[in-house]
Design a protein around this motif. Structure first.
Motif, short mmCIF file in Angstrom:
data_model
loop_
_atom_site.label_atom_id
_atom_site.label_comp_id
_atom_site.label_asym_id
_atom_site.label_seq_id
_atom_site.Cartn_x
_atom_site.Cartn_y
_atom_site.Cartn_z
N THR A 115 -17.12 -22.91 -8.03
CA THR A 115 -17.68 -24.07 -7.33
C THR A 115 -17.46 -25.37 -8.10
O THR A 115 -17.44 -26.43 -7.48
CB THR A 115 -19.18 -23.84 -7.12
N ALA A 206 -11.99 -17.74 -5.62
CA ALA A 206 -13.31 -17.65 -4.97
C ALA A 206 -13.14 -17.55 -3.46
O ALA A 206 -12.15 -18.05 -2.91
CB ALA A 206 -14.13 -18.88 -5.34
N PRO A 207 -14.10 -16.89 -2.78
CA PRO A 207 -13.99 -16.73 -1.32
C PRO A 207 -13.98 -18.09 -0.61
O PRO A 207 -14.69 -19.01 -1.03
CB PRO A 207 -15.27 -15.97 -0.94
N GLU A 209 -15.27 -19.13 2.08
CA GLU A 209 -16.52 -19.64 2.63
C GLU A 209 -17.39 -20.32 1.56
O GLU A 209 -18.10 -21.28 1.84
CB GLU A 209 -17.31 -18.52 3.35
N LEU A 210 -17.30 -19.84 0.32
CA LEU A 210 -18.05 -20.49 -0.76
C LEU A 210 -17.44 -21.86 -1.08
O LEU A 210 -18.15 -22.84 -1.31
CB LEU A 210 -18.05 -19.60 -2.02
N ARG A 213 -18.45 -24.26 1.58
CA ARG A 213 -19.83 -24.65 1.39
C ARG A 213 -19.96 -25.73 0.32
O ARG A 213 -20.63 -26.74 0.51
CB ARG A 213 -20.65 -23.41 0.99
N HIS A 214 -19.32 -25.51 -0.83
CA HIS A 214 -19.47 -26.48 -1.92
C HIS A 214 -18.74 -27.77 -1.63
O HIS A 214 -19.25 -28.85 -1.93
CB HIS A 214 -19.03 -25.87 -3.26
#
Lengths: 228, 228, 228, 228
Positions: A115, A206-207, A209-210, A213-214
């Protein structure tokens, strides 16, 4: 002329040694005044501890010096090309910051492993190929051309930086200070990505969707990080 | 209200850059007043060198702002969940400190390779899984829920910290200062564990009896480290 | 005598701890006055924070002390040999700077992986072999002889430094300050080359045409970096 | 009593954070007055920035506190054993310095890869085995016993330090300051040895004749480093 611009560009340049991004004179910041089409940039090879606001060199988008007692950074033609190609940017930074340069030397883009990266860069920070022998004849110009080409199918505002193979990083932003901010981020995520692969050689990015989101926590209409 | 709490939380936040745990605003500390059920937390996205004690934001355990001119940290909902789940903690820290974040990005808990680790954490510092797409819709809340779930079969006082996959560490303690102390420990043992595996790729965790000895040298009725 | 030389050599020596190149007394700088054939060098084993300009020791090209209350650096004989072998150099630095020393201990020259390296060193920074048992009898002299031999088919002005196996780096330049500058470059490129190989174990040296471009941007008749 | 000793031990302790060898209170220095058989040591768990000369605790060779308002370091019994076993040492240091601790956690002695190491340690810095469950019952005493046993066939003056498995380094010297000096050396060579193996996984220890040359350049009747 453009005294405030020169002052800001001076201050942005002085952040580079403060954040540990440059050794000697291995870096430069510019910022453009879009109205006049003139940008201020660090003079070439002048030591940071000698630098003064009035030493900043003013250059137009044809690459001609408009004002200044010094020669502008030897990378000036690259800055010109990027200001022309990326209409919404206001500042550019080039450094040889050690971790980002290590990735550039390794010829690899920096995968998005978390993130910290996703908060600023929407996916991998790409690595531009080497210039050909022919392209090297107009080295600094073609470095800019190459970066612009690489971003034809990318969003330069969502990925505000690039590595140049065997060389080092360029970053940009809405002004010189944001470009420096992004240069710090590139160095920090470059370091953590290298250590991450050392800790787990089979690590995957990292996925998505994460990352979404960030990234959208900080950018766009529904962002909610910070103060409005 | 709660001026002393805000002062303490301010000071604890200022320790993060001092110990090299944060770049820019990538971290926050909170501390709770258990009597009133109100905690003070860093405002979102405010630079550390601009921060003042009165900028701390007061929030209750429903996640509502009670006092403060700024928005609280974007991670506030995670703090709320942890204060509710872990009844005996008084302070929480979140950072993107580089070594701990590298382990989090690698998706691995930090094995207990020695007494530095064992003096503070009784065994591996676990790494929580990624949130699902569904869980990400309420990201900060579910980060707290996930951590609380992970510790259902662990002792959160004996293991005062966790890594969140592809993100970074959270630590806690009896107050904000102890939570910062544990954040420093996590970063230090994360660094040494990575180097340890580099030096000996076949290294095994330290023997349980040594961990027991060190942990109970510092904790519990028979502890004898320090001054009583 | 040669007070200005001693002052300059003192200042150049003091740059070593400032740039993080030395622990304790593990390094030394000398600079020669080619007219008189006398060079000034750091005294042996004197701590940097106690050092004064008048402590610099004057030595001639037979290795005899000409002036000074202290013994010169134990590496003085190596400096003598290098000043004799490399007619156009004016300054020499020896350190145990950690990354360059790690490569020396590994017995490998530092490959040229990028433009940071190419801006100063035209190709690999070579690693000299160990001295034989016989050669070790006259250790410091033969260290100089070995380096001079190694450069018989190299251009010592285009590659202003070397690693000595299981020992550490020597660098040189037109004066003591430039030799220190090159010592900083060696440490920086040593660090980045190690990280580069960690990030990409199959990395190849940078293409020759890029190295040419960068080296000749800074050196020779057509150079255009900096101010003229 | 022994005010000068306490002052010296205080100063030696304060060098640990200055050299970056300790985080929080993870280290201690002692120095012995051989005439009286009394040594001064850091109090347990007192922060370095609060430490004063008068806080040093005086302890005799039976491990009994002779003077001091604080409890002595929890490692005091290890110091007692080492002072008894190694008749010619006057100072002892224990730290959790990160690189040396990484080797200790990896369970490996530090091979002698170069002259930086050989200037101070005549060969590998050994790693003592874990204590058994039985031995752990008297942990600090048996740590000292184990180190003393390990050195039965080694020269503790030529190898003034050791790693304890899964724990960290102990070093010693003719007084507290020399023991700190050796602790800095252990950390520095630990770092360089790890990087050296990263750069060349097949690296071999430095040749014996080079180690001899460097060790005897600094030690013994024919030494010629420094000022006499």
């Amino acid at each position: 002329m453009l005294e405030e611009l020169k002052q800001r560009v001076y201050e942005a340049n002085m952040l580079l040694p403060q954040y540990g991004l440059v050794t000697f004179t291995w870096g430069n910041v510019s910022e453009i005044d879009r109205k006049s089409g003139i940008f201020a940039i660090k003079p070439s090879g002048v030591a940071y501890d000698k630098l003064k606001p009035e030493d900043m060199v003013l250059v137009d988008l044809n690459g001609n010096k408009v004002e200044g007692k010094y020669n502008p950074s030897s990378d000036t033609s690259t800055h010109v090309k990027l200001y022309k190609a990326f209409a919404h940017i206001g500042g550019i930074v080039h450094t040889h910051s050690p971790w980002a340069t290590s990735w550039a030397q390794a010829g690899r883009g920096i995968p998005c492993y978390g993130t910290t990266h996703a908060d600023y860069f929407y996916g991998e920070i790409p690595c531009a190929r080497n210039l050909t022998k022919e392209e090297l004849k107009d080295y600094e110009v073609n470095t800019g051309v190459l970066i612009a080409d690489l971003f034809k199918d990318k969003d330069y505002e969502a990925i505000p930086g690039v590595l140049c193979k065997n060389h080092g990083p360029f970053t940009w932003g809405k002004d010189g200070h944001e470009a420096v901010h992004n240069a710090v981020v590139v160095e920090e995520v470059a370091k953590m990505a290298a250590h991450c692969e050392m800790i787990n050689p089979n690590v995957k990015p990292a996925p998505q969707e994460l990352l979404d989101r960030h990234y959208f926590r900080k950018h766009g209409a529904n962002s909610y990080y910070g103060q409005k």
